[in-house]
Scaffold this motif. Structure first.
Motif, PDB file in Angstrom:
ATOM      1  N   ARG A 146       0.827  -1.213   0.000  1.00  0.00           N
ATOM      2  CA  ARG A 146       0.000   0.000   0.000  1.00  0.00           C
ATOM      3  C   ARG A 146       0.853   1.252   0.000  1.00  0.00           C
ATOM      4  NH1 ARG A 146      -3.301  -3.267   3.495  1.00  0.00           N
ATOM      5  NH2 ARG A 146      -2.165  -2.467   5.306  1.00  0.00           N
ATOM      6  N   ALA A 147       1.952   1.248   0.758  1.00  0.00           N
ATOM      7  CA  ALA A 147       2.824   2.420   0.803  1.00  0.00           C
ATOM      8  C   ALA A 147       3.460   2.691  -0.553  1.00  0.00           C
ATOM      9  CB  ALA A 147       3.904   2.220   1.866  1.00  0.00           C
ATOM     10  N   LEU A 148       3.904   1.639  -1.229  1.00  0.00           N
ATOM     11  CA  LEU A 148       4.506   1.805  -2.547  1.00  0.00           C
ATOM     12  C   LEU A 148       3.483   2.298  -3.568  1.00  0.00           C
ATOM     13  CD1 LEU A 148       6.638  -1.455  -2.484  1.00  0.00           C
ATOM     14  CD2 LEU A 148       7.572   0.854  -2.658  1.00  0.00           C
ATOM     15  N   GLU A 149       2.259   1.778  -3.486  1.00  0.00           N
ATOM     16  CA  GLU A 149       1.216   2.231  -4.400  1.00  0.00           C
ATOM     17  C   GLU A 149       0.863   3.697  -4.158  1.00  0.00           C
ATOM     18  OE1 GLU A 149      -1.759  -0.607  -3.518  1.00  0.00           O
ATOM     19  OE2 GLU A 149      -0.959  -2.159  -4.864  1.00  0.00           O
ATOM     20  N   ASP A 150       0.826   4.115  -2.868  1.00  0.00           N
ATOM     21  CA  ASP A 150       0.552   5.523  -2.569  1.00  0.00           C
ATOM     22  C   ASP A 150       1.658   6.418  -3.117  1.00  0.00           C
ATOM     23  OD1 ASP A 150      -1.751   4.812  -1.275  1.00  0.00           O
ATOM     24  OD2 ASP A 150      -0.918   4.950   0.750  1.00  0.00           O
ATOM     25  N   PHE A 151       2.906   5.970  -2.996  1.00  0.00           N
ATOM     26  CA  PHE A 151       4.033   6.746  -3.520  1.00  0.00           C
ATOM     27  C   PHE A 151       3.940   6.855  -5.045  1.00  0.00           C
ATOM     28  CE2 PHE A 151       8.945   7.131  -3.646  1.00  0.00           C
ATOM     29  CZ  PHE A 151       8.830   8.510  -3.759  1.00  0.00           C
ATOM     30  N   ARG A 152       3.606   5.726  -5.691  1.00  0.00           N
ATOM     31  CA  ARG A 152       3.436   5.739  -7.137  1.00  0.00           C
ATOM     32  C   ARG A 152       2.340   6.709  -7.554  1.00  0.00           C
ATOM     33  NH1 ARG A 152       0.149   0.916  -8.769  1.00  0.00           N
ATOM     34  NH2 ARG A 152      -1.301   2.347  -7.752  1.00  0.00           N
ATOM     35  N   ASP A 153       1.195   6.657  -6.844  1.00  0.00           N
ATOM     36  CA  ASP A 153       0.086   7.553  -7.179  1.00  0.00           C
ATOM     37  C   ASP A 153       0.469   9.011  -6.970  1.00  0.00           C
ATOM     38  OD1 ASP A 153      -1.389   5.319  -7.761  1.00  0.00           O
ATOM     39  OD2 ASP A 153      -2.489   5.302  -5.861  1.00  0.00           O
ATOM     40  N   GLY A 154       1.311   9.280  -5.952  1.00  0.00           N
ATOM     41  CA  GLY A 154       1.762  10.645  -5.716  1.00  0.00           C
ATOM     42  C   GLY A 154       2.617  11.164  -6.856  1.00  0.00           C
ATOM     43  N   LEU A 155       3.475  10.296  -7.390  1.00  0.00           N
ATOM     44  CA  LEU A 155       4.290  10.705  -8.534  1.00  0.00           C
ATOM     45  C   LEU A 155       3.416  10.991  -9.754  1.00  0.00           C
ATOM     46  CD1 LEU A 155       7.387   8.310  -8.373  1.00  0.00           C
ATOM     47  CD2 LEU A 155       7.278  10.714  -7.744  1.00  0.00           C
ATOM     48  N   LEU A 156       2.418  10.129  -9.977  1.00  0.00           N
ATOM     49  CA  LEU A 156       1.527  10.331 -11.120  1.00  0.00           C
ATOM     50  C   LEU A 156       0.745  11.636 -10.980  1.00  0.00           C
ATOM     51  CD1 LEU A 156       0.147   6.707 -11.611  1.00  0.00           C
ATOM     52  CD2 LEU A 156       1.550   7.983 -13.237  1.00  0.00           C
ATOM     53  N   ALA A 157       0.334  11.955  -9.742  1.00  0.00           N
ATOM     54  CA  ALA A 157      -0.463  13.161  -9.530  1.00  0.00           C
ATOM     55  C   ALA A 157       0.331  14.431  -9.810  1.00  0.00           C
ATOM     56  CB  ALA A 157      -0.997  13.187  -8.100  1.00  0.00           C
ATOM     57  N   ARG A 158       1.642  14.362  -9.697  1.00  0.00           N
ATOM     58  CA  ARG A 158       2.467  15.545  -9.929  1.00  0.00           C
ATOM     59  C   ARG A 158       2.735  15.794 -11.402  1.00  0.00           C
ATOM     60  NH1 ARG A 158       7.621  14.734  -6.218  1.00  0.00           N
ATOM     61  NH2 ARG A 158       8.221  16.684  -7.264  1.00  0.00           N
TER      62      ARG A 158
END
Length: 294
Positions: free
Chosen positions: A70-82
């Motif tokens: 879950r932490a890795l997926e949240d980090f991935r989603d954060g990169l995509l959002a930027r």
């Protein structure tokens, strides 16, 4: 500088950063700008990072480490959002294309399932480090308090821990046999100079047996030597090519049963020179009709 040199530099700028925009003024002069607040201005392209995070998240999910996944997926989603919407869609498509081509992400082959709640509790205890209360073995087994030092992940995973009630020695607990685990609000001192990497190197796989630890010597036949030389059987291995084209592999480890499981795949293309216990274990099981090498 020359006009062509300037073009190469601006092309490199656009290739290196995802948030470069260009504008032309009334005199048809072109300007390049990195669009972002100062702390985020140098924003590298994220395609490779997104691929790496997705691979790591899927691996964590396969291993039952849902918290890490879950932490890795949240980090991935954060990169995509930027990213700009266009760049985000392209990055997701590129990452998916790479993941489809990486068959090893699915980790083919049999593994023993782990309980995500138990894995999460172990990870939380390792972070402290905190003692764990675990129920191990039968459903009606009495709980025991242990001091976790690490996990050995493989087809069958083990929790490496000390159980004070049984002394100061390091023990292995099969993760699939831990039915329940609770993190206690009790810290402890890790065993001085303990290294999980060094501890793991004492075995061929994940099983530890001090009585079997010693030098292991295998001889691969000439027609299998090239293939065997591509393998890392053990971190301490030494490869010794022979004049007849065969290959001798030496290392120090324990775990004869796991060695026998692996050696069976090589059929009659490998001979155990040492130890004698392993040589006797595989005697008579070397097949000659396997169509391919591992």
């Amino acid at each position: 500088m020359s006009h062509r040199t300037a073009q190469r530099m601006t092309e490199a700028l656009d290739a290196a950063f995802a948030n470069v925009s260009t504008t032309d003024d009334v005199e048809r002069r072109r300007f390049w700008r990195i669009d972002a607040p100062l702390p985020e201005r140098l924003q590298p392209r994220q395609e490779t990072a997104i691929e790496a995070l997705e691979i790591a998240a899927r691996a964590a999910r396969d291993e039952g480490r849902l918290r890490h996944s879950r932490a890795l997926e949240d980090f991935r989603d954060g990169l995509l959002a930027r990213l700009q919407p266009r760049d985000a869609l392209r990055s997701e498509a590129d990452a998916e294309a790479v993941l489809v081509g990486l068959g090893h992400v699915t980790r083919p082959g049999p593994t023993v399932a782990r309980k995500p709640a138990v894995t999460d509790a172990v990870i939380e205890a390792l972070r402290g480090p905190f003692r764990l209360r675990v129920w191990y073995g039968d459903q009606d087994a009495a709980p025991r308090v242990i001091e976790p030092h690490g996990m050995l992940l493989g087809h069958r995973s083990y929790l490496v821990a000390r159980q004070p009630a049984r002394g100061n020695g390091i023990l292995n607990f099969r993760m699939d046999r831990i039915t329940k685990a609770e993190v206690l609000n009790e810290s402890f001192q890790l065993t001085p100079e303990f290294s999980l990497e060094s501890y793991a190197a004492q075995s061929f796989g994940v099983y530890q047996d001090p009585a079997q630890y010693g030098e292991v010597v295998w001889r691969f036949a000439p027609d299998a030597a090239t293939r065997a030389a591509e393998f890392q059987f053990h971190p301490t291995q030494i490869l010794e090519p022979q004049d007849d084209g065969s290959l001798i592999v030496r290392f120090n480890a324990a775990g004869w049963l796991e060695m026998a499981w692996h050696l069976y795949q090589w059929g009659d293309k490998v001979e155990v020179l040492a130890p004698m216990g392993l040589r006797e274990m595989v005697a008579g099981y070397q097949r000659s009709d396997f169509a391919a090498l591992p």
